[in-house]
Design a protein around this motif. Sequence first.
Motif, short mmCIF file in Angstrom:
data_model
loop_
_atom_site.label_atom_id
_atom_site.label_comp_id
_atom_site.label_asym_id
_atom_site.label_seq_id
_atom_site.Cartn_x
_atom_site.Cartn_y
_atom_site.Cartn_z
N GLY A 153 4.97 -8.98 -12.76
CA GLY A 153 5.04 -7.62 -12.23
C GLY A 153 3.79 -7.24 -11.45
O GLY A 153 3.85 -6.60 -10.40
N LEU A 154 2.65 -7.67 -11.96
CA LEU A 154 1.37 -7.40 -11.30
C LEU A 154 1.31 -8.11 -9.95
O LEU A 154 0.92 -7.51 -8.94
N ARG A 155 1.74 -9.36 -9.92
CA ARG A 155 1.76 -10.14 -8.68
C ARG A 155 2.71 -9.50 -7.66
O ARG A 155 2.36 -9.33 -6.49
N GLU A 156 3.88 -9.08 -8.11
CA GLU A 156 4.84 -8.44 -7.21
C GLU A 156 4.30 -7.13 -6.66
O GLU A 156 4.49 -6.80 -5.49
N ARG A 157 3.63 -6.35 -7.50
CA ARG A 157 3.04 -5.09 -7.03
C ARG A 157 1.97 -5.37 -5.97
O ARG A 157 1.89 -4.67 -4.97
N ALA A 158 1.16 -6.38 -6.21
CA ALA A 158 0.13 -6.74 -5.22
C ALA A 158 0.78 -7.13 -3.90
O ALA A 158 0.34 -6.69 -2.83
N PHE A 159 1.85 -7.92 -3.95
CA PHE A 159 2.55 -8.31 -2.71
C PHE A 159 3.13 -7.10 -2.00
O PHE A 159 3.04 -7.00 -0.77
N ARG A 160 3.71 -6.18 -2.75
CA ARG A 160 4.29 -4.97 -2.12
C ARG A 160 3.20 -4.14 -1.45
O ARG A 160 3.38 -3.65 -0.34
N LEU A 161 2.08 -3.97 -2.12
CA LEU A 161 0.99 -3.19 -1.55
C LEU A 161 0.43 -3.85 -0.28
O LEU A 161 0.18 -3.18 0.71
N LEU A 179 -7.46 -2.72 -3.90
CA LEU A 179 -6.31 -3.36 -4.51
C LEU A 179 -6.52 -3.51 -6.02
O LEU A 179 -5.60 -3.26 -6.80
N ALA A 180 -7.72 -3.88 -6.43
CA ALA A 180 -8.01 -4.00 -7.86
C ALA A 180 -7.80 -2.67 -8.56
O ALA A 180 -7.21 -2.61 -9.65
N SER A 181 -8.25 -1.60 -7.94
CA SER A 181 -8.09 -0.27 -8.52
C SER A 181 -6.62 0.11 -8.66
O SER A 181 -6.20 0.64 -9.68
N LYS A 182 -5.83 -0.19 -7.62
CA LYS A 182 -4.41 0.14 -7.67
C LYS A 182 -3.66 -0.70 -8.70
O LYS A 182 -2.70 -0.24 -9.30
N LEU A 183 -4.10 -1.93 -8.90
CA LEU A 183 -3.44 -2.78 -9.90
C LEU A 183 -3.86 -2.40 -11.31
O LEU A 183 -3.07 -2.51 -12.25
N LEU A 184 -5.10 -1.96 -11.47
CA LEU A 184 -5.60 -1.61 -12.79
C LEU A 184 -4.97 -0.31 -13.29
O LEU A 184 -4.64 -0.19 -14.47
N THR A 185 -4.82 0.66 -12.41
CA THR A 185 -4.24 1.95 -12.79
C THR A 185 -3.09 2.28 -11.85
O THR A 185 -3.27 3.03 -10.89
N PRO A 186 -1.91 1.71 -12.07
CA PRO A 186 -0.79 1.97 -11.17
C PRO A 186 -0.38 3.44 -11.20
O PRO A 186 -0.31 4.05 -12.26
#
Length: 170
Positions: free
Chosen positions: A12-20, A31-38
């Motif tokens: 899920g984390l990998r998919e979110r990173a790809f979408r962003l 990107l780290a901030s957005k992944l850490l606190t969605p």
Amino acid sequence: MADADLQAWQKGLRERAFRLLARREHSRKELASKLLTPRNSPSKHKIQPPPEDLSHQEIQDEIEQLLNKLEANDLLSDERFAETLTRQYLRKGKGLLALQQAYQEHQLDSEITRPLLDWLAPLWEEQVWRVRIKRFGDQPPADQKEAARMQRFLASRGFTPEQIRKVVFP
């Protein structure tokens, strides 16, 4: 069960990173901030919370590993992000100080930003003139009040006092 939860969260984390990253370039920090606190994302894109047995440090380590893989595959690049940010600020009519502040906010390394700023150095005078003429026309200020208004506007756009003086009092 915990291993399956960890793998589902990582996916899920990998998919979110790809979408962003598919939407626009991001700095590593952003990107780290957005992944850490969605933030609130559509329900079809909600990522699972991390497994409860992971500490905050382990979560950060997982995110760092993902970011390293994205950089290794050239999907994440602070250089590309800095170039995009620079073009965006120039298009918006922003000045040197605004751009430097944006670089600092995104924690971009000076090794990346210095060549961009050096390349832009001869362009700032043209940029400040373009912004001044677009907003106020090419006539000199009629009085001190109008000159002060020009100075405040150009300062709010991130131009240096020296650049502003050159275009307000040519």
